[in-house]
Write an enzyme that holds these catalytic residues in place. Structure first.
Site, PDB file in Angstrom:
ATOM      1  CB  CYS A  52      16.060  -7.778-111.733  1.00  0.00           C
ATOM      2  SG  CYS A  52      15.483  -8.074-110.177  1.00  0.00           S
ATOM      3  CD1 TRP A  85      10.801 -11.056-116.053  1.00  0.00           C
ATOM      4  CD2 TRP A  85      13.173  -9.788-116.817  1.00  0.00           C
ATOM      5  NE1 TRP A  85      12.059  -9.868-115.270  1.00  0.00           N
ATOM      6  CE2 TRP A  85      12.875  -9.529-115.456  1.00  0.00           C
ATOM      7  CE3 TRP A  85      13.814  -9.627-117.715  1.00  0.00           C
ATOM      8  CZ2 TRP A  85      13.467  -8.103-115.146  1.00  0.00           C
ATOM      9  CZ3 TRP A  85      14.733  -7.514-117.371  1.00  0.00           C
ATOM     10  CH2 TRP A  85      14.539  -7.504-115.939  1.00  0.00           C
ATOM     11  NE  ARG A 111       5.235 -11.418-108.542  1.00  0.00           N
ATOM     12  CZ  ARG A 111       6.935 -10.203-108.432  1.00  0.00           C
ATOM     13  NH1 ARG A 111       6.371  -9.143-108.363  1.00  0.00           N
ATOM     14  NH2 ARG A 111       8.002 -10.559-107.549  1.00  0.00           N
ATOM     15  CB  THR A 113      10.393 -13.312-110.740  1.00  0.00           C
ATOM     16  OG1 THR A 113      10.172 -13.887-110.095  1.00  0.00           O
ATOM     17  CG2 THR A 113       9.074 -12.230-110.560  1.00  0.00           C
ATOM     18  CB  VAL A 114      15.007 -12.288-113.022  1.00  0.00           C
ATOM     19  CG1 VAL A 114      14.662 -13.190-114.304  1.00  0.00           C
ATOM     20  CG2 VAL A 114      15.168 -11.097-113.140  1.00  0.00           C
ATOM     21  CD  GLU A 129      13.499 -14.185-102.086  1.00  0.00           C
ATOM     22  OE1 GLU A 129      14.108 -13.567-101.752  1.00  0.00           O
ATOM     23  OE2 GLU A 129      11.989 -14.941-102.379  1.00  0.00           O
ATOM     24  CB  SER A 130      17.469 -12.784-105.235  1.00  0.00           C
ATOM     25  OG  SER A 130      17.068 -11.880-104.155  1.00  0.00           O
ATOM     26  CE1 TYR A 177      10.674  -2.472-108.282  1.00  0.00           C
ATOM     27  CE2 TYR A 177      12.925  -2.329-106.297  1.00  0.00           C
ATOM     28  CZ  TYR A 177      12.150  -2.776-107.836  1.00  0.00           C
ATOM     29  OH  TYR A 177      13.271  -2.957-108.857  1.00  0.00           O
TER      30      TYR A 177
END
Length: 310
Positions: A52, A85, A111, A113-114, A129-130, A177
């Protein structure tokens, strides 16, 4: 049938354009001891997937800042069978990341998510949130960092960094994406044009700047790097971003090698996981699940000569 499968992994608008859902957990860790989530060593944990690009950002910041001893990490892997995941071994009695989200917020239906920045003290998600997690890693853990003086988001450059982040997110980070998950030709054409217009713009900027905002690495470069690293391996092929490879750009290719060769960065990069997860798990885009043998990415270790600039 294809549209039904795509709707499960890629929500779209009426024009067939991919719409990325927003992250749901947006709390902050602060160096202030009286905050809800005060910075501490050993308290916080990252859940990441090696394929990711969003999670990869957090691994790079953790490495560059020297936070390996302060913040632990668990790697999760995608499962087509589970539809998300999963853990190699259960953690906190959870077999999947979806169960971990349920632990943090019972009844959660969004969702899973990572990356996930987890608080081991309260057993909850602080943030997923990255873009916000890497800001925290950059500034809030300096007391426990091996490289506390490194600042990838300096005050004098914040406006410029934010401007690049907005442009790169829309056209490049999420742009690939938007190409791969487009469900109409019109949506794909729009996304691919914006992607390569921005890459061409960056190529021109890098002719006189070593990095996006000058001659020092910033968060804008970290955010761009994780997409560029995956580009020739995955996005060029499975996401149909095949006008040009990154290595075909004289400046962008060398810029990618420059960041890849920074101390510790290559150790956060896993090419095989990228190929396996993109080609092996995105069934609607690659129904046979065949993993390509290439490309040869050994060029990442060749001299970049970017230090001649600036």
């Amino acid at each position: 049938m294809w549209q039904t499968m795509m709707s499960k992994i890629a929500p779209r608008n009426k024009s067939g354009e991919y719409l990325r859902p927003s992250s749901q957990f947006r709390n902050s860790i602060s160096a202030q001891t009286n905050s809800l989530y005060p910075a501490a060593t050993g308290r916080y944990h990252l859940y990441v997937g090696l394929s990711c690009p969003w999670a990869h950002r957090t691994l790079i910041l953790r490495t560059l800042k020297g936070l390996e001893d302060a913040i632990s990490v668990t790697v999760v892997v995608p499962s087509a069978i589970a539809g998300g995941w999963i853990f190699d071994e259960p953690e906190l009695d959870c077999a999947s990341l979806a169960q971990l989200y349920q632990l943090a917020q019972p009844g959660y239906s969004g969702r899973a998510t990572v990356p996930v920045l987890w608080d081991k003290q309260t057993n909850t998600i602080v943030n997923n949130e990255s873009s916000e997690i890497i800001v925290m890693l950059n500034s809030e853990f300096n007391e426990f960092a091996g490289n506390p003086t490194l600042n990838l988001y300096p005050e004098a450059l914040k406006e410029k960094i934010d401007s690049w982040n907005e442009k790169v997110y829309h056209s490049v980070n999420n742009g690939v994406y938007r190409c791969g998950f487009a469900q109409t030709q019109q949506a794909y054409n729009l996304a691919i044009d914006e992607l390569f217009t921005t890459l061409d713009e960056i190529e021109a900027v890098l002719d006189t700047n070593r990095y996006l905002c000058g001659n020092n690495l910033t968060l804008a470069d970290v955010r761009l790097f994780t997409t560029l690293f995956r580009f020739d391996v995955a996005y060029y092929g499975i996401f149909k971003c095949n006008r040009r490879r990154i290595q075909d750009y004289p400046n962008l290719g060398a810029y990618l090698r420059d960041i890849y060769q920074l101390p510790g960065v290559a150790d956060t990069c896993n090419l095989e996981s990228v190929k396996q997860d993109y080609y092996g798990n995105l069934f609607p885009l690659n129904p046979g699940g065949i993993i390509p043998s290439g490309p040869d990415m050994s060029y990442l270790l060749t001299p970049h000569d970017r230090d001649r600039i600036g």
